[in-house]
Design a protein around this motif. Sequence first.
Motif, PDB file in Angstrom:
ATOM      1  N   TYR A 173       6.800  16.937   1.824  1.00  0.00           N
ATOM      2  CA  TYR A 173       5.983  15.733   1.693  1.00  0.00           C
ATOM      3  C   TYR A 173       6.868  14.515   1.468  1.00  0.00           C
ATOM      4  O   TYR A 173       7.975  14.611   0.948  1.00  0.00           O
ATOM      5  CB  TYR A 173       5.021  15.857   0.506  1.00  0.00           C
ATOM      6  N   LEU A 174       6.348  13.362   1.839  1.00  0.00           N
ATOM      7  CA  LEU A 174       6.975  12.093   1.491  1.00  0.00           C
ATOM      8  C   LEU A 174       5.857  11.148   1.074  1.00  0.00           C
ATOM      9  O   LEU A 174       5.029  10.761   1.895  1.00  0.00           O
ATOM     10  CB  LEU A 174       7.759  11.493   2.664  1.00  0.00           C
ATOM     11  N   LEU A 175       5.848  10.808  -0.208  1.00  0.00           N
ATOM     12  CA  LEU A 175       4.895   9.839  -0.718  1.00  0.00           C
ATOM     13  C   LEU A 175       5.570   8.473  -0.733  1.00  0.00           C
ATOM     14  O   LEU A 175       6.625   8.311  -1.353  1.00  0.00           O
ATOM     15  CB  LEU A 175       4.443  10.213  -2.125  1.00  0.00           C
ATOM     16  N   GLY A 186       0.808  -1.211   0.000  1.00  0.00           N
ATOM     17  CA  GLY A 186       0.000   0.000   0.000  1.00  0.00           C
ATOM     18  C   GLY A 186       0.841   1.260   0.000  1.00  0.00           C
ATOM     19  O   GLY A 186       2.071   1.213  -0.117  1.00  0.00           O
ATOM     20  N   SER A 187       0.156   2.392   0.137  1.00  0.00           N
ATOM     21  CA  SER A 187       0.797   3.698   0.078  1.00  0.00           C
ATOM     22  C   SER A 187       0.388   4.552   1.274  1.00  0.00           C
ATOM     23  O   SER A 187      -0.710   4.398   1.805  1.00  0.00           O
ATOM     24  CB  SER A 187       0.415   4.439  -1.206  1.00  0.00           C
ATOM     25  N   LEU A 188       1.284   5.450   1.655  1.00  0.00           N
ATOM     26  CA  LEU A 188       1.011   6.436   2.686  1.00  0.00           C
ATOM     27  C   LEU A 188       1.723   7.718   2.314  1.00  0.00           C
ATOM     28  O   LEU A 188       2.724   7.695   1.587  1.00  0.00           O
ATOM     29  CB  LEU A 188       1.505   5.972   4.056  1.00  0.00           C
ATOM     30  N   SER A 189       1.212   8.818   2.839  1.00  0.00           N
ATOM     31  CA  SER A 189       1.841  10.099   2.589  1.00  0.00           C
ATOM     32  C   SER A 189       2.072  10.818   3.908  1.00  0.00           C
ATOM     33  O   SER A 189       1.200  10.820   4.783  1.00  0.00           O
ATOM     34  CB  SER A 189       0.944  10.952   1.690  1.00  0.00           C
ATOM     35  N   LEU A 190       3.251  11.400   4.055  1.00  0.00           N
ATOM     36  CA  LEU A 190       3.597  12.195   5.228  1.00  0.00           C
ATOM     37  C   LEU A 190       3.745  13.653   4.826  1.00  0.00           C
ATOM     38  O   LEU A 190       4.159  13.956   3.691  1.00  0.00           O
ATOM     39  CB  LEU A 190       4.915  11.713   5.836  1.00  0.00           C
ATOM     40  N   SER A 191       3.433  14.538   5.757  1.00  0.00           N
ATOM     41  CA  SER A 191       3.616  15.976   5.536  1.00  0.00           C
ATOM     42  C   SER A 191       4.389  16.562   6.691  1.00  0.00           C
ATOM     43  O   SER A 191       4.332  16.048   7.811  1.00  0.00           O
ATOM     44  CB  SER A 191       2.259  16.681   5.429  1.00  0.00           C
ATOM     45  N   CYS A 192       5.091  17.651   6.416  1.00  0.00           N
ATOM     46  CA  CYS A 192       5.855  18.344   7.454  1.00  0.00           C
ATOM     47  C   CYS A 192       5.737  19.840   7.220  1.00  0.00           C
ATOM     48  O   CYS A 192       6.208  20.352   6.195  1.00  0.00           O
ATOM     49  CB  CYS A 192       7.310  17.913   7.415  1.00  0.00           C
ATOM     50  N   ALA A 193       5.121  20.522   8.158  1.00  0.00           N
ATOM     51  CA  ALA A 193       5.006  21.974   8.088  1.00  0.00           C
ATOM     52  C   ALA A 193       6.207  22.600   8.779  1.00  0.00           C
ATOM     53  O   ALA A 193       6.516  22.244   9.918  1.00  0.00           O
ATOM     54  CB  ALA A 193       3.713  22.430   8.743  1.00  0.00           C
TER      55      ALA A 193
END
Length: 120
Positions: free
Chosen positions: A77-79, A16-23
């Motif tokens: 982001y990290l996809l 599967g896939s996940l996405s991370l974000s960093c502000a």
Amino acid sequence: QVRLVESGGGSVQAGGSLSLSCAASGYTYCMGWFRQAPGKQREGVAGLRTGGGSAYYADSVKGRFTISRDNAQKTLYLLMDSLKPEDTAMYYCAAGVYGWCGDWTMYKTWGQGTQVTVTS
């Protein structure tokens, strides 16, 4: 003073896939993602120069993970695609203020981390 706040992560089945974000707030030259699995050292996963240019990846994630940045939103982001159980770890956003962004030792500021769990 650089401040980094991650979001995203969670649990997903292998493949599967996940996405991370960093502000981010404050000045950054390099931004990247690191991860630390239980009982293991923290390792660099992906990094880039916030002003543009090449992205850098650990061999273990090349072709599966994609790092990107929205400069207007100051968000990294990290996809993560084709996830494997061995990708399970706490993932940290990181920043550096100078140097070569492919050198993981250049990253000196860290977020609080977000957990990624990949089940088989």
